[in-house]
Design a protein around this motif. Sequence first.
Motif, mmCIF file in Angstrom:
data_model
loop_
_atom_site.group_PDB
_atom_site.id
_atom_site.type_symbol
_atom_site.label_atom_id
_atom_site.label_comp_id
_atom_site.label_asym_id
_atom_site.label_seq_id
_atom_site.Cartn_x
_atom_site.Cartn_y
_atom_site.Cartn_z
ATOM 1 N N UNK A 181 0.835 -1.201 0.000
ATOM 2 C CA UNK A 181 0.000 0.000 0.000
ATOM 3 C C UNK A 181 0.872 1.254 0.000
ATOM 4 N N UNK A 182 1.938 1.241 0.757
ATOM 5 C CA UNK A 182 2.838 2.392 0.775
ATOM 6 C C UNK A 182 3.512 2.580 -0.584
ATOM 7 N N UNK A 183 3.861 1.487 -1.246
ATOM 8 C CA UNK A 183 4.427 1.595 -2.586
ATOM 9 C C UNK A 183 3.402 2.184 -3.557
ATOM 10 N N UNK A 184 2.144 1.756 -3.408
ATOM 11 C CA UNK A 184 1.051 2.308 -4.210
ATOM 12 C C UNK A 184 0.963 3.820 -4.005
ATOM 13 N N UNK A 185 0.981 4.261 -2.741
ATOM 14 C CA UNK A 185 0.911 5.695 -2.436
ATOM 15 C C UNK A 185 2.109 6.444 -3.019
ATOM 16 N N UNK A 186 3.289 5.846 -2.933
ATOM 17 C CA UNK A 186 4.496 6.493 -3.440
ATOM 18 C C UNK A 186 4.457 6.651 -4.957
ATOM 19 N N UNK A 187 4.011 5.605 -5.650
ATOM 20 C CA UNK A 187 3.944 5.674 -7.111
ATOM 21 C C UNK A 187 2.899 6.673 -7.569
ATOM 22 N N UNK A 188 1.760 6.704 -6.879
ATOM 23 C CA UNK A 188 0.746 7.659 -7.286
ATOM 24 C C UNK A 188 1.179 9.088 -6.979
ATOM 25 N N UNK A 189 1.874 9.298 -5.864
ATOM 26 C CA UNK A 189 2.407 10.623 -5.556
ATOM 27 C C UNK A 189 3.381 11.076 -6.647
ATOM 28 N N UNK A 190 4.168 10.147 -7.137
ATOM 29 C CA UNK A 190 5.086 10.446 -8.234
ATOM 30 C C UNK A 190 4.320 10.892 -9.477
ATOM 31 N N UNK A 191 3.209 10.216 -9.751
ATOM 32 C CA UNK A 191 2.375 10.577 -10.899
ATOM 33 C C UNK A 191 1.718 11.938 -10.692
ATOM 34 N N UNK A 192 1.208 12.182 -9.491
ATOM 35 C CA UNK A 192 0.591 13.466 -9.178
ATOM 36 C C UNK A 192 1.597 14.604 -9.340
ATOM 37 N N UNK A 193 2.851 14.321 -9.017
ATOM 38 C CA UNK A 193 3.893 15.344 -9.102
ATOM 39 C C UNK A 193 4.357 15.596 -10.535
ATOM 40 N N UNK A 194 3.788 14.870 -11.494
ATOM 41 C CA UNK A 194 4.078 15.162 -12.893
ATOM 42 C C UNK A 194 4.779 14.076 -13.672
ATOM 43 N N UNK A 195 5.111 12.953 -13.035
ATOM 44 C CA UNK A 195 5.824 11.887 -13.725
ATOM 45 C C UNK A 195 4.852 10.996 -14.507
#
Length: 212
Positions: free
Chosen positions: A91-105
Motif C-alpha cells: 500500500x505504501x508503494x502504491x501511495x508512493x507511485x501515485x504521488x510520483x504521478x501526481x507530481x508530474x511523472x
Amino acid sequence: MTKSHIFPVIAAVPVSVLVACGDNDKDGGVPTPDGTPSRTASSRAPTASVTASPKPTAAPTRVVGRYQDLTLVLLRPATMDLKAASAVEALQQFDQLFAEMVAGAPTPAKFSQLANPATAKILNDLLEPQRQAKERGAGQLTIRTTKVKVGTSLVMVDGCFDQSELMTVRADGSRYVDPTVKRGPTMALRAMLTKTAGPWRVDEYVLSASKC
C-alpha cells in the motif's frame, strides 16, 4: 480550461471504482469529498478479521519521499501484525507511485502490478487533464495508517489522508490552493488489499470527508 481533480475516491468493494471529480474552475491535484460518481463494477468482498495480538515490525514508522515539488509523508504504527506487513508495504508503494504521478511523472510500470486493472486505468484517466494542462501537485501530503485488520488473503487498512498542505503548480510556475482542500483538509482513508495469486494488490481505496 476545465479539468477534474486528479486524486480519485475508489469504491468500497474489490474491483469497484467510484471517481470523485471536482469543480470545473481551475481545480487541481486534490481529492474532493463532494464529487460525482462515475464508472463502477462490483464483486462481493470478503470480511477481514480483527488482529488479536499485533507485534513490533522492523519496517520504519515514518517514510518521507520527495517528488519534484511534492513531499509525501507516510506514517504507520510501531506495532502491527506481522501477517499484514507485506500488504502495508504494498500500500505504501502504491501511495508512493501515485504521488510520483501526481507530481508530474508518467505512470510507472509497477503501478499496474499494485492496483487492479480498473483502478489503474481510471487513475490514469483522471490524471490526463492535469498532464495535458502541464500542471502538477506540490506541497505536502501526509498519509497516516491507524488500524490494520487481517484476513486469510485480505488486509484492510484504516487511516487519515491529510491534504491540508497540498497545492497545485500551473504550467507557468504559479501556485494555487484548490478549493476542495479548504473544504476538506483531511479525509478518512480505508484501503482493501487482496492476495489470491501473486503479490498484494490494492482493490479498494476509499476517501471520505472526515476530520482525522
